[in-house]
Design an enzyme around this catalytic site. Structure first.
Site, mmCIF file in Angstrom:
data_model
loop_
_atom_site.group_PDB
_atom_site.id
_atom_site.type_symbol
_atom_site.label_atom_id
_atom_site.label_comp_id
_atom_site.label_asym_id
_atom_site.label_seq_id
_atom_site.Cartn_x
_atom_site.Cartn_y
_atom_site.Cartn_z
ATOM 1 N N ASP A 1 11.942 -5.872 -3.262
ATOM 2 C CA ASP A 1 11.033 -5.970 -4.416
ATOM 3 C C ASP A 1 10.912 -4.622 -5.109
ATOM 4 O O ASP A 1 11.238 -3.580 -4.537
ATOM 5 C CB ASP A 1 9.640 -6.458 -3.988
ATOM 6 C CG ASP A 1 8.902 -5.455 -3.110
ATOM 7 O OD1 ASP A 1 9.525 -4.913 -2.174
ATOM 8 O OD2 ASP A 1 7.705 -5.207 -3.358
ATOM 9 N N GLU B 1 7.302 -4.969 -0.224
ATOM 10 C CA GLU B 1 6.845 -3.668 0.283
ATOM 11 C C GLU B 1 5.859 -3.047 -0.685
ATOM 12 O O GLU B 1 4.878 -2.434 -0.275
ATOM 13 C CB GLU B 1 8.052 -2.733 0.471
ATOM 14 C CG GLU B 1 7.729 -1.442 1.217
ATOM 15 C CD GLU B 1 7.332 -0.278 0.316
ATOM 16 O OE1 GLU B 1 6.925 0.758 0.841
ATOM 17 O OE2 GLU B 1 7.410 -0.407 -0.923
#
Ligand code: ZN
Length: 416
Positions: A83, A177
């Site tokens: 991400d 994350e």
């Protein structure tokens, strides 16, 4: 070029919008991350990795590079996240600057924004390099598509060069994350590594094995609103109570007044009216006892304010987010030393400093798998000025290979 596909892989990966979404309750938080991981699974199978598997429960894609040596050596794990941060990630259009001169400002396409050595002094370290930047309208996503590209290229290189001895390697690509939840459901047993590294750090040489301990704090103030003309002795202005709370915290322990190993209280949002006010904080400290002391101070202040303004006027909710991985790493320093040795073997000076933040490894280490963080190469992460040097990405890939090679040279031995 040693890793033929490094540049193309990176450019392909960053063009796919995999921004995570803090308000989402799904795993992963955005469907585009799963789509990206499923495409990546096909690519990992194509290059010849085995046990390629996407786990929908935690949205981790894992795969195995089988050992090609007789002796048993520890299983190395390599981890990065897919991400990207909370910044525009639509239509990422990377710009490539070949043979950068180390001093010129770089216009970010036609956006009017300029990547300037005045504001980004590290640019001077990249004379002669190929830099990849944004076009000024989005972030780049080197955090952490650089890590993903480096791990995939390292695996491909070992498959293409069977003459290089290596033990078993496990790799994992995970979600979310940037919103701090991706590693919560990481499955250490399923991963089956003896130690691991997140490849998620910044410039050349970064090696991190200490992070903050972290908690969140939500304050809710219930006021009592009455017309100001007749407020005497009756009104409780929630905004005033909120100000009192904030001013009761040590003012020299806010982020703008702290550095190095100092912890802090950080007010991240404040909203309200006379009737009700809400504040959000994050609390950080390198020591676990320091985190507890900070939480105790909050409890004391809340108690004092409630004695003054009435029971339950102020309510505090605190929640531990992650802990300093040093708690685990201090007993597994050989994992840090292996990475240090790999870097120095390659002429890279390790830069070891505590992270004033957390990494996926903060959570994964506390789950029992020692996981320090290695540089992936990105600079100015999380915004339009993000950039990365292709040569640094190559060096990061070299480090991964060197770690795997050094690990294979260990004699038959027990896991660390
Ligand atoms: Zn990252």
């Amino acid at each position: 070029m040693k890793y033929q596909k490094l540049k193309d892989r990176f450019l392909n990966y960053v063009k796919i919008n995999t921004r995570s979404d803090e308000s989402s309750k799904t795993i992963p938080s955005t469907a585009s991350q799963r789509d990206f991981l499923l495409d990546l699974a096909d690519e990992l199978k194509e290059i010849g990795l085995s046990e390629v598997s996407y786990n929908p429960k935690n949205s981790y894609l894992t795969a195995t590079l089988n050992s090609n040596i007789e002796q048993k050596v520890p299983v190395v794990g390599l981890i990065s996240h897919v991400d990207t941060a909370d910044f525009n990630s639509e239509n990422i259009n990377p710009q490539i600057i070949e043979n950068y001169d180390g001093k010129s400002p770089i216009p970010l396409a036609n956006s009017g924004f300029v990547l300037d050595p005045k504001d980004s002094p590290n640019l001077k370290n990249y004379a002669g390099d190929t830099l990849i930047t944004t076009d000024g309208t989005t972030l780049l996503g080197a955090d952490d598509k650089a890590g993903v590209s480096e791990i995939v290229c390292a695996m491909e290189y070992l498959i293409d060069h069977p003459e290089i001895s290596h033990g078993k390697v496990r790799i994992a690509f995970g979600p979310d994350e940037e919103i701090g939840v991706g590693a919560d459901k990481f499955d250490v047993a399923e991963f089956g590594a003896d130690f691991a590294y997140t490849v998620d750090g910044g410039p050349l040489g970064e090696l991190e094995w200490e992070t903050f301990n972290a908690a969140s704090l939500a304050i809710k103030v219930q006021g009592y609103n009455i017309h100001p003309s007749i407020a005497y002795g009756k009104m409780i202005n929630a905004l005033q109570v909120a100000i009192d709370f904030h001013n009761s915290l040590p003012q020299d322990e806010f982020p703008e007044n702290t550095k190095d190993r100092e912890g802090f209280f950080h007010l991240t949002s404040l909203e309200g009216a006379v009737d009700e006010a809400k504040m959000s904080y994050i609390i950080r400290d390198f020591e676990r006892s320091g985190l507890e002391e900070r939480k105790n101070l909050v409890t004391k202040i809340v108690k004092r304010l409630n004695q003054k303004y009435g029971e339950n006027c102020v309510q505090a909710q605190m929640h531990d987010q992650y802990y300093n991985m040093a708690e685990v790493m201090k007993d597994h320093m050989e994992v840090v030393e292996l990475a240090e040795k790999a870097m120095t073997d390659l002429g890279i000076t390790p830069i070891i400093s505590p992270v004033r933040g957390g990494t996926d490894g903060s959570k994964i280490s506390l789950m029992g798998l020692p996981t320090p963080n290695l540089f992936a190469g990105g600079e100015n992460m999380h915004g339009r000025y993000e950039y990365v040097s292709l040569q640094t990405m190559e060096q990061a890939t070299d480090v991964l290979l060197q770690i795997i090679k050094l690990n294979a040279e260990k004699e038959d031995q027990k896991c660390p």
